[in-house]
Design an enzyme around this catalytic site. Structure first.
Site, PDB file in Angstrom:
ATOM      1  N   GLY A 107       0.846  -1.199   0.000  1.00  0.00           N
ATOM      2  CA  GLY A 107       0.000   0.000   0.000  1.00  0.00           C
ATOM      3  C   GLY A 107       0.877   1.243   0.000  1.00  0.00           C
ATOM      4  O   GLY A 107       1.987   1.257  -0.540  1.00  0.00           O
ATOM      5  N   SER A 108       0.391   2.270   0.678  1.00  0.00           N
ATOM      6  CA  SER A 108       1.088   3.558   0.633  1.00  0.00           C
ATOM      7  C   SER A 108       2.444   3.551   1.321  1.00  0.00           C
ATOM      8  O   SER A 108       3.186   4.536   1.220  1.00  0.00           O
ATOM      9  CB  SER A 108       0.209   4.641   1.264  1.00  0.00           C
ATOM     10  OG  SER A 108      -0.992   4.745   0.533  1.00  0.00           O
ATOM     11  N   THR A 109       2.777   2.489   2.051  1.00  0.00           N
ATOM     12  CA  THR A 109       4.096   2.474   2.680  1.00  0.00           C
ATOM     13  C   THR A 109       5.189   2.414   1.621  1.00  0.00           C
ATOM     14  O   THR A 109       6.360   2.595   1.925  1.00  0.00           O
ATOM     15  CB  THR A 109       4.264   1.284   3.653  1.00  0.00           C
ATOM     16  OG1 THR A 109       4.159   0.064   2.915  1.00  0.00           O
ATOM     17  CG2 THR A 109       3.222   1.284   4.751  1.00  0.00           C
TER      18      THR A 109
END
Lengths: 605, 364
Positions: free
Chosen positions: A324-326
């Site tokens: 995801g956004s990590t």
């Protein structure tokens, strides 16, 4: 002579004398045979029969070594061997085995199946060789047997050492457990070294560091009689105990991480980025390793196997999640490194992104968009459109090339077995496995850590330490080592690039627009990034909506990565909270608690 | 017959010094071995038995053979009655009924070992020799009734010894070689029938074990294997008195009784075995010499048959413990620990001695 006249005395005497002579000859012949037989045994067969008699007399038994203890980084005992009792029987000393066992059922927990098994075993055994009736007697069983033991000749409660795990669910996935050596184990183990041993590491550190923990057996050479009773000791070589292990784990931090996950399933890992020491590594739920030491009961095992929370599944090593956004900090670095953007770059977020000549809209999580966004704000506010565009500018080939040294799609090589590899997609990969070409739309969503990307928590943590260290990789490990090996990334990234990304991550917590403002701590700067991992393929516009109202098992996984203090990282934390829905709302506070505990309590002491 | 033609034979007590000396030597050697196998406790009890045996021998040596002959039919009837009594009032031990209690525990089959050769010798005492078919039939009947009763107890070892002692009388009486060979052939061909119809499971097991001891190396084959190891590991000179590990560590079964020769072999080696065999040979040759000097048919037959029976004890025991013969439970004569057989054997020597003491004095 009285009697019949016809008796011919002389003839009779002659016959008799000849019979005596015949007897003497036969006797000499037969004694000759006897003599030859004894000569054969005592002279010709002497050496081999002498060897047999020595073999009879001298018995060498292995003395198993005591297994090494396991301590946490501060020397707190985690795993030990404790003396306990088992019930043994020497079959030749028991009159009626079946009846005795049936009576013992009242004192000690044994089942009819156990009894059947024992009777079968006993028939294959030498009668003076002890058989284990029941391992690990509890106090009640022991005392009720001891007061009645005179009624059961041939039965004995014998002390032995059993592996004991002081911490159960909290630490289970790290230390693993030992179990009885089975046929499969015997194939890989050195039989000489395991003579007399009953246990071997089956999982976790117990398995990985078996070689250090096990030690070397000693031996006891004794003279015995035919009943196997020891008459005197001829030689005793003491065993060499296994080495103790000192872990990098801080048991307090481990406990904090476990508790911080609360009711959620998932994983939390904390690593000291400076040396790769794993400070905490939790996979929740756990289980009790003590159950496995003497063979777990079918009932308990089935409970564990059939639980939909999968307590035996080590999520830290084997759980596959979209980052995801990590992924965004790494993407920002990639953009700078390949110079598709520069430090002053900014773009306008209008709420969605479209590829040229394509109708499909890739949305931001914020309706209407975030407005003018620079690199730092793209991280602070987690702006999807920024990274859709960046990904397209980079192209999948450069994304793959850049992320690989950060260990995406690679094994962390932590000292545990059965780690699962994530997936860092590429054109070649797609062609080889799916037989299809790479589509530009797939590059777009890779920019926000979705699509084909799969990471495990330990791999995310490894990548994070490289990010925190500004390009220096140290293999994460669970055993304290003096000089861990440092590796540099294969490319040079200027300090200023790292700084802007770190600043963005600091902003996630410390900026007023940061997605994880709630975990801000004034004592130190924390750099972090939240992420969401899709549980199933929803339409992209549904991804960020109403997550908290849908059933738990359909909610997305919540991710958070963080390191602190941001200017001098001492701890890097990865949290994956399954079905936690929101990285910033669910996973970030868990990471915050772990960091707080470490920096504000543990390091202060 | 006139006794006392020579004054020194007219003493009140008769004794054959040669036989007595050999027997005492054998007994002493046996006690030395028994001490190693069973310790002082067993040796003390054994000394009492041996002393009792010597007294029985010396007593019987004084009894005139004529008196014995006169008693023989009565003794035979008594023996048969006692063997029948075992069947009905017997005392069971280890799966066999061999004992009855008349005040003390008593084993009638031991009596049979003496009485059966006496009875057959008595039967041939005035008959024309060599025996004809009819008399052979009668004597076999005399023999087979007690043998069968003993065999059914079951006691294979003793029934063999009793049968053999009776057959020796026939052999010495001049039974034609034709019949002897015929009998042996019949015996061999009858073996499968015995196996199928008469032998008990444990007896079959013993034979099977004898044929292949390793097949049952933890069960009954164990005894034979351990005994062979004991004998062989002794070597030429043995491991030394009380140093036999097979014996001292209990690997050797029954080491005070049936397997005492294994103890001797382990601790005194082939040298000890040779000395023991020489002592036995001396006793046997002396016995046969006495038989050859006997004054009449009855005397020579009993002296000869009892001596040969004594040899058979030795042969079976030495053979079975070394794996030459199946284990049938025959003790080593005068050496194995155990009461009844010593008394029986010494009674036999008493009779032999009596034969010598009352031999033809005026011959040449």
């Amino acid at each position: 002579m009285s009697g019949k006249q016809i008796k011919n005395a002389q003839q009779e005497t002659r016959v008799f004398q000849s019979r005596i002579v015949a007897s003497v000859l036969i006797i000499f012949l037969l004694i000759g045979i006897i003599f030859v037989r004894y000569f054969y045994l005592q002279v010709i067969q002497h050496q081999s029969l002498l060897a047999n008699s020595e073999h009879n007399r001298i018995k060498t038994t292995a003395i198993p070594p005591a297994r090494g203890f396991i301590y946490d980084r501060n020397g707190r005992l985690l795993v030990e061997n404790i003396p306990t009792y088992r019930l043994q029987m020497i079959p030749e000393k028991v009159d009626d085995i079946k009846q005795s066992l049936n009576e013992l059922k009242q004192l000690v927990h044994i089942t009819d199946d156990d009894i059947k098994e024992l009777i079968k075993k006993q028939s294959l055994n030498r009668p003076f060789k002890p058989l284990i009736v029941k391992n690990k007697l509890n106090e009640k069983e022991l005392s009720s047997f001891m007061v009645r033991k005179h009624k059961y000749p041939g039965f004995k409660a014998v002390p032995y050492l059993i592996r004991h795990y002081k911490y159960t669910d909290i630490l289970a996935h790290v230390v693993g457990y030992v179990g009885r050596i089975n046929d499969k184990d015997l194939k890989r183990l050195d039989k000489k070294r395991y003579k007399g041993s009953e246990y071997t590491g089956k999982l976790g550190l117990e398995r990985f560091h078996e070689n250090q923990l096990h030690g070397f057996p000693g031996s006891l050479t004794v003279e015995t009689n035919a009943q196997g009773r020891v008459l005197k000791t001829i030689e005793k070589i003491p065993p060499v105990s296994g080495q103790d292990l000192t872990l990098t784990i801080d048991i307090d931090l481990q406990k904090t991480a476990y508790d911080a996950l609360g009711e959620l399933t998932g994983s939390a890992i904390a690593i000291n980025p400076k040396n790769g020491e794993v400070l905490a590594m939790v996979s929740k739920p756990g289980f009790d390793p003590n159950d496995f030491v003497n063979g777990i009961s079918h009932k308990k095992y089935n409970q564990l196997i059939n639980s939909n929370q999968k307590p035996l599944f080590n999520r830290s090593l084997r759980g596959g999640y979209e980052p995801g956004s990590t992924i965004k900090p790494y993407m920002a670095l990639a953009g700078l490194y390949y110079r598709v953007i520069n430090l002053n770059y900014s773009m306008f977020s209008k709420g969605y992104f479209q590829l040229d000549n394509q109708a499909r809209k890739y949305h931001d999580w914020k309706r209407g968009g975030h407005g003018l966004i620079d690199i730092k704000q793209s991280l602070v506010q987690s702006v999807n459109t920024f990274y859709y565009q960046l990904a397209v500018l980079l192209g999948i080939d450069r994304i793959h090339e850049f992320l690989k040294p950060f260990k995406f799609g690679e094994l962390s090589q932590i000292d545990l077995l059965a780690e699962k590899r994530g997936l860092l997609p590429s054109r070649q990969w797609k062609r080889a496995t799916k037989g299809k070409m790479w589509f530009p739309g797939e590059t777009v969503i890779t920019g926000i850590g979705q699509g084909f990307l799969v990471t495990t928590p330990i791999q995310l943590a490894t990548s994070l330490t490289i990010l925190a260290n500004k390009g220096i990789y140290i293999k994460p490990h669970l055993i304290k080592t003096e000089n861990p090996e440092l590796t540099k990334l294969p490319f040079d990234i200027p300090e200023s690039y790292w700084d802007v990304v770190h600043q963005g991550m600091i902003g996630v917590i410390h900026d007023k627009k940061g997605t994880a403002r709630s975990i801000k701590n004034n004592n130190y700067l924390t750099a972090g990034k939240s992420g969401t991992s899709q549980v199933y393929g929803k339409k992209e516009e549904d991804v960020y909506n109403k997550n908290l109202e849908i059933p738990l098992h359909l909610r997305n996984h919540a991710l958070f990565i963080a390191f602190a203090p941001a200017d001098d990282p001492k701890i890097a934390v990865v949290v994956v909270a399954e079905h936690g829905a929101s990285g910033s709302k669910t996973a970030a506070p868990i990471a915050g608690k772990i960091i707080d505990k470490y920096l504000n309590e543990i390091l202060i002491q | 017959m006139i006794y006392g033609g020579r004054i020194h034979h007219n003493k009140r007590h008769y004794i054959d010094w040669w036989l007595t000396a050999f027997i005492l030597l054998l007994m002493s050697f046996g006690l030395v071995v028994l001490f190693s196998a069973g310790g002082w406790v067993l040796v003390k009890k054994q000394i009492i038995r041996l002393a009792l045996g010597l007294m029985v021998m010396l007593f019987l040596a004084q009894v005139k053979p004529e008196k014995l002959a006169g008693l023989t039919p009565w003794l035979y009837v008594l023996t048969i009655l006692l063997l029948l009594a075992v069947f009905f009032f017997g005392y069971e031990s280890k799966g066999a009924t061999r004992w009855i209690k008349i005040g003390i525990r008593f084993q009638p089959s031991e009596l049979a070992k003496l009485v059966i050769p006496l009875m057959i010798a008595w039967f041939y005492r005035y008959r024309i020799l060599p025996p004809d078919l009819k008399s052979i039939g009668t004597s076999l009947l005399i023999l087979l009734i007690p043998v069968f009763l003993i065999f059914k107890q079951p006691d294979l070892g003793t029934s063999i010894l009793v049968a053999v002692s009776g057959l020796f009388v026939l052999f010495l009486a001049g039974l034609s070689w034709k019949y002897i060979l015929g009998g042996l052939v019949t015996l061999v061909s009858a073996a499968p029938i015995m196996w199928l119809f008469f032998m008990k499971e444990y007896q079959k097991q013993r034979v099977l074990t004898f044929l292949n001891p390793t097949q049952d190396s933890l069960g009954s084959g164990w005894n034979i294997i351990q005994s062979e190891i004991a004998i062989g590991s002794g070597g030429l000179l043995g491991k030394g008195w009380q140093n036999g590990s097979q014996t001292q560590l209990d690997f050797l079964p029954e080491h005070s009784t049936d397997f005492i020769l294994s103890v001797l072999s382990e601790e005194f080696g082939l040298l000890g075995v040779t000395i023991l065999l020489l002592l036995y040979i001396a006793i046997i040759l002396r016995g046969l010499y006495i038989a050859s000097q006997a004054k009449d048919t009855f005397n020579r037959l009993i002296a000869g048959a009892l001596t040969l029976t004594f040899f058979v004890y030795l042969f079976i025991n030495a053979g079975m413990i070394s794996g030459l013969l199946p284990v049938v439970g025959v003790p080593l004569p005068l050496v194995s620990y155990g009461g009844t057989s010593i008394i029986t054997l010494m009674a036999g020597f008493g009779m032999i001695m009596s034969v010598y003491n009352h031999r033809k004095l005026l011959k040449s």
